[in-house]
Write a protein that holds these residues in place. Structure first.
Motif, short mmCIF file in Angstrom:
data_model
loop_
_atom_site.label_atom_id
_atom_site.label_comp_id
_atom_site.label_asym_id
_atom_site.label_seq_id
_atom_site.Cartn_x
_atom_site.Cartn_y
_atom_site.Cartn_z
N GLY A 1 0.80 -1.22 0.00
CA GLY A 1 0.00 0.00 0.00
C GLY A 1 0.82 1.27 0.00
N GLN A 2 2.14 1.14 -0.18
CA GLN A 2 3.03 2.30 -0.21
C GLN A 2 3.90 2.26 -1.47
N TYR A 3 4.52 3.37 -1.78
CA TYR A 3 5.43 3.44 -2.93
C TYR A 3 6.51 4.47 -2.65
N LEU A 4 7.56 4.45 -3.46
CA LEU A 4 8.62 5.45 -3.37
C LEU A 4 8.30 6.60 -4.32
N SER A 5 7.96 7.75 -3.76
CA SER A 5 7.73 8.93 -4.57
C SER A 5 9.06 9.65 -4.79
N ILE A 6 9.10 10.49 -5.80
CA ILE A 6 10.33 11.24 -6.12
C ILE A 6 10.03 12.73 -6.03
N TYR A 7 10.89 13.44 -5.31
CA TYR A 7 10.82 14.89 -5.25
C TYR A 7 12.13 15.43 -5.83
N VAL A 8 12.03 16.42 -6.68
CA VAL A 8 13.22 17.06 -7.25
C VAL A 8 13.24 18.50 -6.74
N ASN A 9 14.29 18.84 -6.01
CA ASN A 9 14.42 20.17 -5.40
C ASN A 9 13.21 20.51 -4.55
N GLY A 10 12.68 19.50 -3.84
CA GLY A 10 11.58 19.72 -2.91
C GLY A 10 10.18 19.67 -3.52
N THR A 11 10.09 19.46 -4.84
CA THR A 11 8.80 19.43 -5.53
C THR A 11 8.49 18.02 -6.01
N TYR A 12 7.26 17.54 -5.70
CA TYR A 12 6.84 16.22 -6.14
C TYR A 12 6.96 16.12 -7.65
N SER A 13 7.57 15.05 -8.14
CA SER A 13 7.76 14.88 -9.57
C SER A 13 6.62 14.08 -10.19
N GLU A 14 6.05 14.61 -11.24
CA GLU A 14 5.03 13.90 -12.02
C GLU A 14 5.69 12.91 -12.98
N LYS A 15 7.00 13.07 -13.18
CA LYS A 15 7.74 12.20 -14.09
C LYS A 15 8.30 11.00 -13.34
N GLY A 16 8.57 9.94 -14.08
CA GLY A 16 9.19 8.76 -13.50
C GLY A 16 10.70 8.88 -13.48
N VAL A 17 11.34 7.97 -12.78
CA VAL A 17 12.79 8.00 -12.57
C VAL A 17 13.57 7.92 -13.88
N SER A 18 13.00 7.25 -14.89
CA SER A 18 13.70 7.14 -16.17
C SER A 18 13.44 8.35 -17.08
N ASP A 19 12.50 9.23 -16.68
CA ASP A 19 12.20 10.42 -17.48
C ASP A 19 12.76 11.71 -16.88
N ILE A 20 13.24 11.63 -15.65
CA ILE A 20 13.82 12.81 -15.00
C ILE A 20 15.27 12.94 -15.43
N VAL A 21 15.64 14.10 -15.95
CA VAL A 21 17.03 14.37 -16.33
C VAL A 21 17.52 15.52 -15.45
N PRO A 22 18.26 15.18 -14.38
CA PRO A 22 18.71 16.22 -13.45
C PRO A 22 19.67 17.21 -14.10
N ARG A 23 19.59 18.44 -13.61
CA ARG A 23 20.55 19.47 -14.01
C ARG A 23 21.54 19.64 -12.87
N ASP A 24 22.65 20.27 -13.16
CA ASP A 24 23.69 20.48 -12.16
C ASP A 24 23.10 21.14 -10.92
N GLY A 25 23.33 20.53 -9.77
CA GLY A 25 22.85 21.09 -8.51
C GLY A 25 21.49 20.58 -8.06
N ASP A 26 20.77 19.86 -8.93
CA ASP A 26 19.47 19.31 -8.54
C ASP A 26 19.64 18.26 -7.45
N VAL A 27 18.65 18.18 -6.56
CA VAL A 27 18.63 17.15 -5.52
C VAL A 27 17.35 16.34 -5.69
N ALA A 28 17.51 15.04 -5.83
CA ALA A 28 16.36 14.13 -5.91
C ALA A 28 16.21 13.45 -4.56
N GLU A 29 14.98 13.41 -4.07
CA GLU A 29 14.68 12.80 -2.78
C GLU A 29 13.58 11.78 -2.98
N PHE A 30 13.75 10.60 -2.41
CA PHE A 30 12.75 9.54 -2.50
C PHE A 30 12.08 9.42 -1.14
#
Length: 86
Positions: free
Chosen positions: A51-80
């Motif tokens: 009943g749970q999952y690992l969500s992804i936040y990039v720079n503190g914002t919930y990501s609507e994209k999946g892990v294979s579609d997110i392309v981080p830029r220099d300095g970005d922080v991804a949080e699960f």
């Protein structure tokens, strides 16, 4: 929301997906392949319960994209974060 989380910091080549960056960085993870892309099911010893999952936040914002579609830029922080489904 559950406070359990882990952070993955970018240290990769420009233009690499977050998923590929994590693999290249040696992050221990399990994932499933779906029609919409990859979904990480565990990172190291962190694994969501039923009943749970690992969500992804990039720079503190919930990501609507999946892990294979997110392309981080220099300095970005991804949080699960472990969150409830629904």
């Amino acid at each position: 929301a559950n406070d359990s989380h882990c952070r993955a910091y970018k240290k990769t080549l420009e233009g690499t997906s977050l998923f590929d960056a994590m693999r290249q960085g040696g992050v221990l993870m399990k994932y499933k392949e779906y029609s919409f892309g990859k979904m990480i099911t565990s990172i190291g010893l962190i694994e969501p319960s039923s009943g749970q999952y690992l969500s992804i936040y990039v720079n503190g914002t919930y990501s609507e994209k999946g892990v294979s579609d997110i392309v981080p830029r220099d300095g970005d922080v991804a949080e699960f974060k472990i969150e409830k489904i629904g």
